[in-house]
Design a protein around this motif. Structure first.
Motif, PDB file in Angstrom:
ATOM      1  N   ALA A  99       0.851  -1.191   0.000  1.00 57.28           N
ATOM      2  CA  ALA A  99       0.000   0.000   0.000  1.00 57.28           C
ATOM      3  C   ALA A  99       0.887   1.242   0.000  1.00 57.28           C
ATOM      4  O   ALA A  99       2.029   1.202   0.460  1.00 57.28           O
ATOM      5  N   ARG A 100       0.344   2.338  -0.527  1.00 54.62           N
ATOM      6  CA  ARG A 100       1.093   3.590  -0.611  1.00 54.62           C
ATOM      7  C   ARG A 100       0.183   4.746  -0.195  1.00 54.62           C
ATOM      8  O   ARG A 100      -0.978   4.811  -0.612  1.00 54.62           O
ATOM      9  N   TYR A 101       0.726   5.640   0.633  1.00 57.02           N
ATOM     10  CA  TYR A 101      -0.031   6.791   1.123  1.00 57.02           C
ATOM     11  C   TYR A 101       0.807   8.057   0.940  1.00 57.02           C
ATOM     12  O   TYR A 101       2.034   7.985   0.816  1.00 57.02           O
ATOM     13  N   HIS A 102       0.133   9.215   0.941  1.00 60.79           N
ATOM     14  CA  HIS A 102       0.829  10.475   0.742  1.00 60.79           C
ATOM     15  C   HIS A 102       0.432  11.474   1.824  1.00 60.79           C
ATOM     16  O   HIS A 102      -0.744  11.549   2.212  1.00 60.79           O
ATOM     17  N   TYR A 103       1.423  12.251   2.265  1.00 57.25           N
ATOM     18  CA  TYR A 103       1.196  13.234   3.332  1.00 57.25           C
ATOM     19  C   TYR A 103       1.950  14.525   3.003  1.00 57.25           C
ATOM     20  O   TYR A 103       3.004  14.490   2.358  1.00 57.25           O
ATOM     21  N   PRO A 104       1.450  15.655   3.486  1.00 56.84           N
ATOM     22  CA  PRO A 104       2.110  16.926   3.186  1.00 56.84           C
ATOM     23  C   PRO A 104       3.283  17.213   4.120  1.00 56.84           C
ATOM     24  O   PRO A 104       3.462  16.561   5.155  1.00 56.84           O
ATOM     25  N   LEU A 105       4.063  18.210   3.736  1.00 52.73           N
ATOM     26  CA  LEU A 105       5.050  18.793   4.632  1.00 52.73           C
ATOM     27  C   LEU A 105       4.379  19.929   5.398  1.00 52.73           C
ATOM     28  O   LEU A 105       3.505  20.618   4.863  1.00 52.73           O
ATOM     29  N   VAL A 106       4.764  20.113   6.644  1.00 58.43           N
ATOM     30  CA  VAL A 106       4.179  21.169   7.468  1.00 58.43           C
ATOM     31  C   VAL A 106       5.292  21.938   8.179  1.00 58.43           C
ATOM     32  O   VAL A 106       6.422  21.459   8.299  1.00 58.43           O
ATOM     33  N   CYS A 107       4.933  23.137   8.629  1.00 60.10           N
ATOM     34  CA  CYS A 107       5.834  23.933   9.452  1.00 60.10           C
ATOM     35  C   CYS A 107       5.313  23.916  10.879  1.00 60.10           C
ATOM     36  O   CYS A 107       4.104  24.072  11.104  1.00 60.10           O
ATOM     37  N   ILE A 108       6.203  23.736  11.829  1.00 65.07           N
ATOM     38  CA  ILE A 108       5.812  23.771  13.238  1.00 65.07           C
ATOM     39  C   ILE A 108       6.663  24.821  13.945  1.00 65.07           C
ATOM     40  O   ILE A 108       7.813  25.064  13.559  1.00 65.07           O
ATOM     41  N   MET A 109       6.089  25.421  14.983  1.00 65.64           N
ATOM     42  CA  MET A 109       6.783  26.513  15.662  1.00 65.64           C
ATOM     43  C   MET A 109       6.074  26.840  16.960  1.00 65.64           C
ATOM     44  O   MET A 109       4.966  26.366  17.211  1.00 65.64           O
ATOM     45  N   ALA A 110       6.690  27.685  17.787  1.00 63.97           N
ATOM     46  CA  ALA A 110       6.066  28.145  19.020  1.00 63.97           C
ATOM     47  C   ALA A 110       4.878  29.049  18.706  1.00 63.97           C
ATOM     48  O   ALA A 110       4.841  29.696  17.657  1.00 63.97           O
ATOM     49  N   PRO A 111       3.875  29.101  19.588  1.00 61.08           N
ATOM     50  CA  PRO A 111       2.687  29.936  19.336  1.00 61.08           C
ATOM     51  C   PRO A 111       3.011  31.413  19.139  1.00 61.08           C
ATOM     52  O   PRO A 111       2.272  32.122  18.432  1.00 61.08           O
ATOM     53  N   ASP A 112       4.102  31.909  19.733  1.00 60.73           N
ATOM     54  CA  ASP A 112       4.434  33.322  19.598  1.00 60.73           C
ATOM     55  C   ASP A 112       5.391  33.608  18.435  1.00 60.73           C
ATOM     56  O   ASP A 112       5.874  34.733  18.284  1.00 60.73           O
ATOM     57  N   HIS A 113       5.678  32.604  17.614  1.00 60.76           N
ATOM     58  CA  HIS A 113       6.528  32.817  16.440  1.00 60.76           C
ATOM     59  C   HIS A 113       5.779  33.672  15.424  1.00 60.76           C
ATOM     60  O   HIS A 113       4.566  33.491  15.235  1.00 60.76           O
ATOM     61  N   PRO A 114       6.440  34.609  14.744  1.00 61.28           N
ATOM     62  CA  PRO A 114       5.758  35.476  13.759  1.00 61.28           C
ATOM     63  C   PRO A 114       4.985  34.715  12.693  1.00 61.28           C
ATOM     64  O   PRO A 114       3.900  35.153  12.270  1.00 61.28           O
ATOM     65  N   LEU A 115       5.490  33.561  12.261  1.00 67.59           N
ATOM     66  CA  LEU A 115       4.806  32.803  11.216  1.00 67.59           C
ATOM     67  C   LEU A 115       3.542  32.114  11.721  1.00 67.59           C
ATOM     68  O   LEU A 115       2.719  31.668  10.918  1.00 67.59           O
ATOM     69  N   ALA A 116       3.371  32.017  13.023  1.00 66.40           N
ATOM     70  CA  ALA A 116       2.176  31.374  13.571  1.00 66.40           C
ATOM     71  C   ALA A 116       0.920  32.188  13.287  1.00 66.40           C
ATOM     72  O   ALA A 116      -0.195  31.680  13.415  1.00 66.40           O
ATOM     73  N   ASP A 158       7.528  16.257   8.135  1.00 69.76           N
ATOM     74  CA  ASP A 158       6.395  15.584   7.498  1.00 69.76           C
ATOM     75  C   ASP A 158       5.214  15.568   8.467  1.00 69.76           C
ATOM     76  O   ASP A 158       5.384  15.574   9.681  1.00 69.76           O
ATOM     77  N   ALA A 159       4.003  15.569   7.916  1.00 68.26           N
ATOM     78  CA  ALA A 159       2.805  15.671   8.740  1.00 68.26           C
ATOM     79  C   ALA A 159       2.656  14.506   9.712  1.00 68.26           C
ATOM     80  O   ALA A 159       2.063  14.660  10.787  1.00 68.26           O
ATOM     81  N   LEU A 160       3.185  13.333   9.361  1.00 63.99           N
ATOM     82  CA  LEU A 160       3.064  12.185  10.252  1.00 63.99           C
ATOM     83  C   LEU A 160       3.803  12.408  11.564  1.00 63.99           C
ATOM     84  O   LEU A 160       3.429  11.849  12.601  1.00 63.99           O
ATOM     85  N   THR A 161       4.851  13.221  11.522  1.00 59.58           N
ATOM     86  CA  THR A 161       5.642  13.475  12.723  1.00 59.58           C
ATOM     87  C   THR A 161       4.793  14.049  13.852  1.00 59.58           C
ATOM     88  O   THR A 161       4.986  13.707  15.023  1.00 59.58           O
ATOM     89  N   ILE A 162       3.852  14.924  13.495  1.00 63.82           N
ATOM     90  CA  ILE A 162       3.050  15.587  14.530  1.00 63.82           C
ATOM     91  C   ILE A 162       1.606  15.065  14.524  1.00 63.82           C
ATOM     92  O   ILE A 162       0.702  15.717  15.026  1.00 63.82           O
ATOM     93  N   SER A 163       1.400  13.879  13.954  1.00 63.98           N
ATOM     94  CA  SER A 163       0.058  13.299  13.904  1.00 63.98           C
ATOM     95  C   SER A 163      -0.457  12.989  15.303  1.00 63.98           C
ATOM     96  O   SER A 163       0.321  12.819  16.248  1.00 63.98           O
TER      97      SER A 163
END
Length: 299
Positions: free
Chosen positions: A159-176, A241-246
């Motif tokens: 079987a094969r599945y696909h997942y996106p890349l995501v950005c993670i950061m602290a809540p007070d980070h400007p990109l949040a 990868d999104a699975l990291t923070i699933s």
């Protein structure tokens, strides 16, 4: 060499002496000596030399031992498989997984499998891509779960599945403050990253485009989970990868989709020439259900 000769030779290599091999095999020292002599005579090779009262393996013996050790692991697995087929609730399960999968969805799937089969013994290894392909192709594990595309004549992709890349950061980070993050948005921010080509088989150039030379990658680590822990410690933005923070694994961090067409793969694989044990089949089914469910989760 027959299997008995291999067993005696392997015992000598492991223990370094005739006496040690005899003790390991529960036979007499004379029996070991006679078997070794007969083996060397039949093969026409000198496998050991006596140096200052100690057996020293020859170059030929060292080369031979490497192949015998590889074969012996398979012999031991034959014995193990026979027991597993006789009692599906016992036995063992050998799994090889890419690091991100081995630290997230694999533990969850193993836990569910062991809940049904409490006597099952499980071994999980987390090799890099080349090592993962090797252990599956050599029949050293029952199931492989890769974060990259596998193309090998001895390996079946179940079987094969696909997942996106995501950005993670602290809540007070400007990109949040943003709902999604473009690669260009990362410019000017110190980043935590993983080697995308090495771990996932996807190109950094395709992910980040023309801004790749402008990125400030301050820390590079070898798995998404480790990158997440560094992000948790520093508050800096990490691309994983999104699975990291699933399953809300690190609720203290903010998660934002990274705008890129590149996707991470998750492939469930096994050796084409080795039937799966009942335990491996059950684990595979549980794992695929979890991977399919996570594929449908919006990030």
């Amino acid at each position: 060499m027959n299997l008995r000769q291999m067993e005696v030779f392997r015992a000598i290599m492991l223990t370094g002496s005739i006496a040690g091999a005899a003790e390991l095999l529960h036979i007499s020292q004379s029996a070991v000596s006679k078997m070794l002599s007969h083996t060397q005579q039949r093969m026409g090779l000198k496998l050991f030399e006596l140096v200052k009262g100690r057996l020293v393996a020859t170059r030929e013996a060292i080369a031979l031992y490497e192949e015998i050790e590889r074969l012996w692991r398979n012999v031991e697995k034959v014995h193990s498989l026979a027991g597993e087929l006789a009692n599906p609730n016992k036995g063992s399960l050998y799994i090889a997984a890419s690091p991100s999968l081995g630290m997230t969805v694999v533990p969850q799937s193993v836990a569910a499998t062991v809940k049904e089969r409490p006597e099952l013994r499980v071994k999980v290894i987390l090799p890099l891509p080349s090592g993962l392909i090797e252990v599956v192709a050599d029949k050293l594990v029952d199931i492989g779960i890769s974060n990259f595309s596998v193309d090998h004549p001895s390996i079946t992709v179940h079987a094969r599945y696909h997942y996106p890349l995501v950005c993670i950061m602290a809540p007070d980070h400007p990109l949040a403050r943003q709902e999604t993050i473009r690669p260009a948005d990362l410019v000017g921010h110190r980043m935590i990253s993983v080697p995308l080509q090495e771990l996932y088989g996807i190109s950094e150039e395709k992910v980040y485009g023309e801004v790749i030379e402008q990125l400030n990658i301050g820390v590079e680590v070898r798995s998404g989970l480790i990158a997440s822990l560094f992000s948790l410690a520093s508050g800096e933005v990490a691309v994983v990868d999104a699975l990291t923070i699933s399953n809300n694994l690190l609720p203290q961090l903010e998660v934002r989709p990274l705008e890129t067409r590149e996707r991470i793969q998750a492939e469930v694989i096994h050796n084409s020439y080795r039937p799966l044990s009942p335990q491996a089949e059950r684990f595979r089914d549980i794992l695929c259900d979890k991977l399919a469910a996570l594929q449908a989760v919006p990030f």
